[in-house]
Design a protein around this motif. Structure first.
Motif, PDB file in Angstrom:
ATOM      1  N   LEU A   1      97.559  13.809  34.062  1.00 40.69           N
ATOM      2  CA  LEU A   1      96.162  14.169  33.457  1.00 40.69           C
ATOM      3  C   LEU A   1      96.025  12.500  33.340  1.00 40.69           C
ATOM      4  N   LEU A   2      97.270  11.178  33.094  1.00 46.53           N
ATOM      5  CA  LEU A   2      96.657   9.729  33.378  1.00 46.53           C
ATOM      6  C   LEU A   2      96.236   9.354  34.384  1.00 46.53           C
ATOM      7  N   LYS A   3      96.595  10.081  36.040  1.00 47.56           N
ATOM      8  CA  LYS A   3      95.750  10.400  37.429  1.00 47.56           C
ATOM      9  C   LYS A   3      94.246  10.430  36.653  1.00 47.56           C
ATOM     10  N   ILE A   4      93.951  11.650  35.772  1.00 47.96           N
ATOM     11  CA  ILE A   4      92.210  11.567  36.014  1.00 47.96           C
ATOM     12  C   ILE A   4      91.860  10.755  35.466  1.00 47.96           C
ATOM     13  N   GLU A   5      92.400  10.277  34.189  1.00 49.73           N
ATOM     14  CA  GLU A   5      91.738   8.840  33.504  1.00 49.73           C
ATOM     15  C   GLU A   5      91.482   7.228  33.939  1.00 49.73           C
ATOM     16  N   ILE A   6      92.606   7.540  35.029  1.00 49.70           N
ATOM     17  CA  ILE A   6      92.416   6.188  36.043  1.00 49.70           C
ATOM     18  C   ILE A   6      90.813   6.252  37.284  1.00 49.70           C
ATOM     19  N   LEU A   7      91.417   8.257  37.434  1.00 49.98           N
ATOM     20  CA  LEU A   7      90.094   7.620  38.355  1.00 49.98           C
ATOM     21  C   LEU A   7      88.827   7.956  37.754  1.00 49.98           C
ATOM     22  N   GLU A   8      88.894   8.562  36.300  1.00 54.92           N
ATOM     23  CA  GLU A   8      87.688   8.059  35.522  1.00 54.92           C
ATOM     24  C   GLU A   8      87.076   7.080  35.186  1.00 54.92           C
ATOM     25  N   SER A   9      88.702   6.268  34.714  1.00 56.88           N
ATOM     26  CA  SER A   9      88.162   4.585  34.453  1.00 56.88           C
ATOM     27  C   SER A   9      87.014   3.679  36.033  1.00 56.88           C
ATOM     28  N   ARG A  10      87.371   4.568  36.858  1.00 60.07           N
ATOM     29  CA  ARG A  10      86.985   3.648  38.266  1.00 60.07           C
ATOM     30  C   ARG A  10      85.962   4.367  38.700  1.00 60.07           C
ATOM     31  N   GLY A  11      85.277   5.394  37.673  1.00 55.36           N
ATOM     32  CA  GLY A  11      83.842   5.835  38.215  1.00 55.36           C
ATOM     33  C   GLY A  11      84.319   6.911  38.941  1.00 55.36           C
ATOM     34  N   VAL A  12      85.524   7.490  39.664  1.00 56.67           N
ATOM     35  CA  VAL A  12      85.857   9.186  40.236  1.00 56.67           C
ATOM     36  C   VAL A  12      85.954  10.159  39.297  1.00 56.67           C
ATOM     37  N   ILE A  13      85.091  11.083  38.810  1.00 59.51           N
ATOM     38  CA  ILE A  13      85.246  12.323  37.867  1.00 59.51           C
ATOM     39  C   ILE A  13      85.229  13.432  38.911  1.00 59.51           C
ATOM     40  N   ILE A  14      86.456  13.475  38.249  1.00 54.94           N
ATOM     41  CA  ILE A  14      87.600  14.287  38.896  1.00 54.94           C
ATOM     42  C   ILE A  14      88.016  15.519  37.799  1.00 54.94           C
ATOM     43  N   SER A  15      88.131  16.492  37.828  1.00 53.87           N
ATOM     44  CA  SER A  15      87.617  17.905  36.030  1.00 53.87           C
ATOM     45  C   SER A  15      89.524  18.865  36.398  1.00 53.87           C
ATOM     46  N   THR A  16      89.818  18.814  36.035  1.00 48.59           N
ATOM     47  CA  THR A  16      90.939  20.072  35.150  1.00 48.59           C
ATOM     48  C   THR A  16      90.439  21.112  36.382  1.00 48.59           C
ATOM     49  N   ASP A  17      88.542  21.594  36.242  1.00 52.57           N
ATOM     50  CA  ASP A  17      88.536  23.144  36.610  1.00 52.57           C
ATOM     51  C   ASP A  17      88.630  22.733  38.384  1.00 52.57           C
ATOM     52  N   LEU A  18      88.196  21.802  38.664  1.00 51.09           N
ATOM     53  CA  LEU A  18      88.193  21.299  40.535  1.00 51.09           C
ATOM     54  C   LEU A  18      89.416  21.190  41.034  1.00 51.09           C
ATOM     55  N   ILE A  19      90.585  20.322  40.032  1.00 50.09           N
ATOM     56  CA  ILE A  19      91.366  20.352  40.784  1.00 50.09           C
ATOM     57  C   ILE A  19      92.135  22.410  40.496  1.00 50.09           C
ATOM     58  N   SER A  20      92.150  22.270  39.236  1.00 51.41           N
ATOM     59  CA  SER A  20      92.905  23.879  40.102  1.00 51.41           C
ATOM     60  C   SER A  20      92.199  24.772  40.975  1.00 51.41           C
TER      61      SER A  20
END
Length: 80
Positions: free
Chosen positions: A12-31
Motif C-alpha cells: 500500500l505504501l508503494k502504491i502511494e509512492i508511485l502515485e506521488s511520482r505520477g504513476v497510478i497503479i490501482s489495487t484492481d490492476l495489481i489483482s
C-alpha cells in the motif's frame, strides 16, 4: 473458489509512492496482474513474481500464496 487478494502495508505504501511520482497503479490492476499475468517466476520462500505489460512498461508484483488468501507484498515498474 477464488482466493481473496490482500495487500501488505508495504504494498500500500508503494502504491502511494508511485502515485506521488505520477504513476497510478490501482489495487484492481495489481489483482488483475496476479490473476492473469503474462509471466510468473518463483522467487523462493514461497514467493512469486508476476508481471504484465502496461503501455510499453512492465508492472511486476511480488506476492505470497496462502491456503485462504494471496498477499501482495510489493509492486513496481522497473526502470530501464
Amino acid at each position: 473458489m477464488t482466493k481473496r487478494i490482500e495487500f501488505s502495508q508495504h504494498a500500500l505504501l508503494k502504491i502511494e509512492i508511485l502515485e506521488s511520482r505520477g504513476v497510478i497503479i490501482s489495487t484492481d490492476l495489481i489483482s488483475e496482474t496476479i490473476r492473469n499475468p503474462s509471466k510468473v517466476e518463483a522467487s523462493g520462500e514461497g514467493k512469486f513474481i508476476c508481471q504484465q505489460r502496461l503501455n510499453g512498461l512492465v508492472l511486476r508484483v511480488v506476492y505470497q500464496e496462502y491456503p485462504d488468501q494471496i498477499l501482495a507484498k510489493q509492486q513496481g515498474i522497473p526502470t530501464p
